[in-house]
Design a protein around this motif. Structure first.
Motif, PDB file in Angstrom:
ATOM      1  N   ALA A 358       0.941  -1.371   0.072  1.00 44.64           N
ATOM      2  CA  ALA A 358       0.034   0.035  -0.161  1.00 44.64           C
ATOM      3  C   ALA A 358       0.806   1.243  -0.005  1.00 44.64           C
ATOM      4  CB  ALA A 358      -1.010   0.090   1.238  1.00 44.64           C
ATOM      5  N   ARG A 359       0.612   2.211  -0.846  1.00 45.25           N
ATOM      6  CA  ARG A 359       1.248   3.286  -1.009  1.00 45.25           C
ATOM      7  C   ARG A 359       1.328   4.334   0.365  1.00 45.25           C
ATOM      8  NH1 ARG A 359       3.709   6.838  -4.415  1.00 45.25           N
ATOM      9  NH2 ARG A 359       3.465   8.979  -3.981  1.00 45.25           N
ATOM     10  N   GLY A 360       2.641   4.384   0.929  1.00 44.64           N
ATOM     11  CA  GLY A 360       2.961   4.926   2.370  1.00 44.64           C
ATOM     12  C   GLY A 360       3.544   4.092   3.292  1.00 44.64           C
ATOM     13  N   GLY A 361       3.105   2.687   2.868  1.00 42.52           N
ATOM     14  CA  GLY A 361       3.209   1.623   4.025  1.00 42.52           C
ATOM     15  C   GLY A 361       2.175   1.484   5.151  1.00 42.52           C
ATOM     16  N   PHE A 362       2.091   0.326   5.644  1.00 51.43           N
ATOM     17  CA  PHE A 362       1.341  -0.120   6.635  1.00 51.43           C
ATOM     18  C   PHE A 362       1.893   0.490   8.079  1.00 51.43           C
ATOM     19  CE2 PHE A 362       0.281  -3.482   3.351  1.00 51.43           C
ATOM     20  CZ  PHE A 362      -0.923  -3.267   3.449  1.00 51.43           C
ATOM     21  N   ALA A 363       0.902   0.959   9.028  1.00 47.03           N
ATOM     22  CA  ALA A 363       1.283   1.363  10.134  1.00 47.03           C
ATOM     23  C   ALA A 363       1.380   0.173  10.891  1.00 47.03           C
ATOM     24  CB  ALA A 363       0.285   2.443  10.720  1.00 47.03           C
ATOM     25  N   VAL A 364       2.191  -0.741  10.913  1.00 44.24           N
ATOM     26  CA  VAL A 364       2.341  -1.770  11.761  1.00 44.24           C
ATOM     27  C   VAL A 364       3.599  -1.730  12.737  1.00 44.24           C
ATOM     28  CG1 VAL A 364       3.326  -3.188  10.056  1.00 44.24           C
ATOM     29  CG2 VAL A 364       2.265  -4.407  11.744  1.00 44.24           C
ATOM     30  N   ALA A 365       3.537  -2.233  13.985  1.00 46.92           N
ATOM     31  CA  ALA A 365       4.685  -2.203  14.810  1.00 46.92           C
ATOM     32  C   ALA A 365       5.514  -3.236  14.742  1.00 46.92           C
ATOM     33  CB  ALA A 365       4.241  -2.209  16.282  1.00 46.92           C
ATOM     34  N   PRO A 366       7.095  -3.031  14.452  1.00 49.64           N
ATOM     35  CA  PRO A 366       7.996  -4.079  14.466  1.00 49.64           C
ATOM     36  C   PRO A 366       8.163  -4.773  15.665  1.00 49.64           C
ATOM     37  CG  PRO A 366       9.169  -1.862  14.383  1.00 49.64           C
ATOM     38  CD  PRO A 366       7.581  -1.759  14.294  1.00 49.64           C
ATOM     39  N   VAL A 367       8.560  -6.126  15.501  1.00 53.05           N
ATOM     40  CA  VAL A 367       9.213  -6.944  16.656  1.00 53.05           C
ATOM     41  C   VAL A 367      10.396  -7.461  16.443  1.00 53.05           C
ATOM     42  CG1 VAL A 367       8.497  -8.777  17.921  1.00 53.05           C
ATOM     43  CG2 VAL A 367       6.601  -7.603  17.060  1.00 53.05           C
ATOM     44  N   LEU A 368      11.499  -6.925  17.370  1.00 49.04           N
ATOM     45  CA  LEU A 368      12.820  -7.361  17.256  1.00 49.04           C
ATOM     46  C   LEU A 368      13.220  -6.742  15.673  1.00 49.04           C
ATOM     47  CD1 LEU A 368      13.050 -11.107  18.541  1.00 49.04           C
ATOM     48  CD2 LEU A 368      13.350  -8.627  19.730  1.00 49.04           C
ATOM     49  N   GLY A 369      12.663  -5.534  15.297  1.00 48.16           N
ATOM     50  CA  GLY A 369      13.343  -4.936  14.206  1.00 48.16           C
ATOM     51  C   GLY A 369      12.621  -5.397  12.885  1.00 48.16           C
ATOM     52  N   SER A 370      11.613  -6.059  13.033  1.00 50.28           N
ATOM     53  CA  SER A 370      11.052  -6.579  11.719  1.00 50.28           C
ATOM     54  C   SER A 370       9.639  -6.901  11.715  1.00 50.28           C
ATOM     55  CB  SER A 370      11.738  -7.975  11.345  1.00 50.28           C
ATOM     56  OG  SER A 370      11.078  -8.462  10.351  1.00 50.28           O
ATOM     57  N   CYS A 371       8.687  -6.627  10.764  1.00 48.34           N
ATOM     58  CA  CYS A 371       7.387  -6.746  10.993  1.00 48.34           C
ATOM     59  C   CYS A 371       7.116  -8.067  10.170  1.00 48.34           C
ATOM     60  CB  CYS A 371       6.729  -5.569   9.894  1.00 48.34           C
ATOM     61  SG  CYS A 371       6.794  -3.917  10.582  1.00 48.34           S
ATOM     62  N   ALA A 372       7.917  -9.006  10.014  1.00 54.14           N
ATOM     63  CA  ALA A 372       7.741 -10.185   9.615  1.00 54.14           C
ATOM     64  C   ALA A 372       6.890 -11.177  10.624  1.00 54.14           C
ATOM     65  CB  ALA A 372       8.804 -11.207   9.169  1.00 54.14           C
ATOM     66  N   THR A 373       6.030 -11.986  10.322  1.00 54.63           N
ATOM     67  CA  THR A 373       5.210 -12.723  11.151  1.00 54.63           C
ATOM     68  C   THR A 373       6.033 -14.313  10.877  1.00 54.63           C
ATOM     69  OG1 THR A 373       3.307 -11.513  10.786  1.00 54.63           O
ATOM     70  CG2 THR A 373       3.018 -13.871  11.622  1.00 54.63           C
TER      71      THR A 373
END
Length: 546
Positions: A358-373
Motif C-alpha cells: 500500500a502506498r505509504g506503507g502499513f502502520a504496523v509495529a515491528p518486533v525485534l526490528g522486523s514486521c515479519a510474522t
C-alpha cells in the motif's frame, strides 16, 4: 575440522566436540571474518552465513582452519536459577533407561550446574551442557506433536526448557513456571550463551524463590511472548478494512536477521522479489512491510483513497464499489481505490502467494526490528482476521509510483513439474549412494501438510540412510532439505527452525528460493544437483604459487 558445503552463501564447520565448537565460536566473535553475516553454533558445528560478494568459501575455510582451538571458553558470571516441578511424563522412562530411581534423576539434574552452550530450535530455547555425566539419554523415537511451554527435557547430554508449546522429541522430566521468552523484557531470551544455569526442585522450596541474577517467575507457564497487534488507523487517515483473509494472510518484510543468539530465525517473505516489486510499484522502500496471502480469498476495503499493488502469484483481481459495480484489474501495477472500494484476490492459476503493498506503507509495529510474522516461532504481528482495520502511513514527498511489470515467467503450477536447483550437502554422505541418485531422479509431491515452515514431500521410494546414528542438532538454512526417519524430505522455508536434528541431503540454491516459496500444494518437484557433494578441503583450497 571438517568443512562441509551447505549452499552458495553458507558452509558448515564440523568439530570434534563441544569444547572446540565454543572455542572456535569465541575466536570468530573476538576477531570476526570480513563478509560473514551470522554464525549459528550447535553441539559440534558452526553454520557460517556469508556474503559471496564480499568473500568466498575458499577464503573462509583457509582463515577458519588457521584458528587456535586450544583456549577453552570460561563460563560466564551470570547465574540463572530455574524452579522445576519434577513431574514430567518421561521421568519414569528416563529413570528406567539410566537404571536409577526417579528421585535420583531429580537429584542429579538439580544437583549440577549447566552452561548455555548455544541457542536454537525456537526463540529462547537454550541447549544446556555440563550436567551430571550420567544424564545421557536418546531423544524419543517418536516426537510428540505438542509439548507444553516450560517443559524441562533431556536429549543426549543436553538439558533444555521449551519456551513455548511446540512439537518436540526430548525426554520431559518436569516443568518450570519461569518464562524463557518474554518480548516485554529488554532481552527477550532469559538464557543467553555463556550463562550458568542451576535447576531447583520446587518441592524443596519454602516460601519465595530467589531467581538469582536474572529472570523472574510467573504464575503460569507462558507462551513465547505476546505478539503485537495491528495499529488501527488514526482518525481521518487512510486505512484498509479486512473483509476476508483467505487461508492465511500475514505481514512480511525481508526478515529479522541477526537474532540467532536468541534462537530467532529470519522469517520474512517467501518470495522476496515479489515483495520488493510490490513496494516499488507503489513508491515505497523495497524492504517495507507488505501483506502475504496464500491462495485466494483476501478482500480489502479502502477507507479513504488508497493505492495498492498486488504481485507474486498469477491471480485474478477484482474491484467492487459500494453500489455493486465491479471490474477486473491487472496485477503487477499500481491500482487506485476510492473510498469504499473493495479489492479481492481470486485463486491463483500459477504460484501460491500474492503480496499486497500500500502506498505509504502499513502502520504496523515491528518486533525485534522486523514486521515479519514467524508462524513457527510465534514472533511478529498476528495473522489478519476479518474486521481488522489496517492503518496506512502517508506517502513521503517525492515517492514515485513504479511502472507496471509482469509476473515471474516461471511461476510453479500443478500442471508441470517444478525443477529446483540444489547444492548437495552438508550431510549427503549420510545417505546411501542409491538414495542420493534417487533424490535427483525421482519426482516428489508437495503434500497438504505444507506451510511457511516447509514443504512436506512424498516420493514413491523414501530415501535410505547409510549412517543410522543420531545427528547432533546443527544449524539449518532456508531451502534445506531435511530428511526425517520416514525418508520423505521436508524443504525448509522461511519459518523453519534455526537448528535441526535430522540430516540435510542438500539445499535449494539461492536463485531458486523465491520459486520454492511459490510452489502450490499438489505440485510435483524434481531436484537438480548443480554439482557433486565434496568436502571443502582447506589444503586443496590454498591459492596457487605465482
Amino acid at each position: 575440522m571438517r568443512f562441509l558445503p551447505v549452499t552458495s552463501n553458507a558452509l558448515l564447520v564440523e568439530l570434534a566436540e563441544l569444547g572446540q565448537t565454543l572455542a572456535l565460536l569465541a575466536s570468530l566473535q573476538r576477531d570476526p571474518l570480513y563478509g560473514v553475516d551470522e554464525l549459528v553454533p550447535a553441539a559440534r558445528t558452526i553454520l557460517v552465513h556469508f556474503r559471496p560478494s564480499a568473500t568466498s568459501a575458499a577464503a573462509l575455510v583457509r582463515s577458519i582452519a588457521a584458528r587456535d582451538l586450544s583456549q577453552r571458553v570460561e563460563r560466564g558470571s551470570v547465574l540463572v536459577k530455574i524452579p522445576v516441578r519434577y513431574d514430567g511424563e518421561d521421568l519414569a522412562e528416563v529413570a528406567h533407561l539410566l537404571r536409577i530411581t526417579p528421585e535420583e534423576v531429580v537429584r542429579r539434574h538439580s544437583g549440577s550446574e549447566y552452561t548455555v552452550a548455544f541457542t536454537g530450535f525456537a526463540p529462547g530455547f537454550a541447549y544446556l551442557s555440563g550436567g551430571h555425566p550420567s544424564l545421557d539419554v536418546p531423544r524419543r523415537s517418536t516426537p510428540r506433536t505438542r509439548i507444553p511451554a516450560g517443559a524441562v527435557g533431556l536429549a543426549g547430554t543436553f538439558s533444555g526448557v521449551y519456551p513455548q508449546a511446540s512439537p518436540g522429541g526430548w525426554q520431559i522430566i518436569g516443568v518450570t513456571p519461569m518464562a524463557m521468552w518474554d518480548l516485554g523484557r529488554a532481552q527477550p531470551a532469559l538464557l543467553q550463551p555463556g550463562y550458568r544455569v542451576r535447576f531447583v526442585d520446587i518441592a524443596t522450596l519454602d516460601g519465595a524463590f530467589d531467581t538469582g541474577s536474572v529472570g523472574r517467575p510467573v504464575p503460569d507457564v507462558s507462551p513465547a511472548g505476546d505478539r503485537s497487534s495491528h495499529q488501527s488507523a488514526a482518525r481521518g487517515a487512510a486505512a484498509l478494512k479486512v473483509k476476508g483473509t483467505g487461508l492465511l494472510t500475514v505481514f512480511q518484510d525481508l526478515g529479522r536477521h541477526g537474532q540467532a543468539g536468541q534462537g530467532v530465525s529470519a522469517s520474512g517473505a517467501m518470495d522476496q522479489a515479489a515483495l520488493k516489486t510490490a513496494n516499488r510499484l507503489v513508491g515505497n522502500r523495497s524492504d517495507g512491510a507488505a501483506l502475504e496471502t496464500v491462495g485466494g480469498g483476501l478482500q480489502l476495503q479502502s477507507h479513504g483513497e488508497t493505492v495498492l499493488a498486488v504481485t507474486g502469484a498469477d491471480a485474478p483481481l477484482t474491484v467492487r464499489t459500494t453500489d455493486g459495480r465491479q471490474w477486473s484489474v491487472p496485477s503487477h501495477q499500481a491500482v487506485a481505490l476510492a473510498d469504499g472500494d473493495t479489492l479481492s484476490i481470486g485463486q491463483p492459476v500459477a504460484g501460491a502467494r500474492c503480496y499486497v503493498a500500500a502506498r505509504g506503507g502499513f502502520a504496523v509495529a515491528p518486533v525485534l526490528g522486523s514486521c515479519a510474522t514467524d508462524t513457527l516461532a510465534n514472533v511478529g504481528p498476528a495473522p489478519l482476521k476479518v474486521g481488522d482495520l489496517l492503518g496506512l502511513l502517508p506517502a513521503p514527498a517525492g515517492a514515485v509510483v513504479g511502472m507496471p511489470t509482469l509476473p515471474a515467467p516461471d511461476l510453479p503450477n500443478i500442471e508441470q513439474e517444478v525443477v529446483l536447483d540444489v547444492v548437495l550437502g552438508p550431510r549427503t554422505d549420510w545417505f546411501t549412494r542409491e538414495s542420493v541418485a534417487r533424490f535427483a531422479a525421482q519426482r516428489w509431491r508437495v503434500t497438504p501438510q505444507s506451510n511457511r515452515v516447509g514443504l512436506r514431500l512424498a516420493g514413491e521410494m523414501p530415501l535410505e540412510r547409510a549412517i543410522p546414528g543420531e545427528l547432533p542438532s546443527e544449524g539449518t538454512v532456508l531451502g534445506a532439505l531435511q530428511v526425517p526417519p520416514s525418508g520423505q524430505p521436508v524443504l525448509f522455508l522461511a519459518d523453519h527452525p534455526l537448528t535441526g536434528g535430522y540430516p540435510v541431503i542438500g539445499a535449494v540454491a539461492p536463485h531458486h528460493l523465491d520459486r520454492a516459496g511459490q510452489v502450490p500444494v499438489g505440485a510435483w518437484l524434481r531436484f537438480n544437483p548443480i554439482g557433486a557433494f565434496e568436502e571443502l578441503n582447506s589444503t586443496e583450497l590454498q591459492p596457487s604459487a605465482a
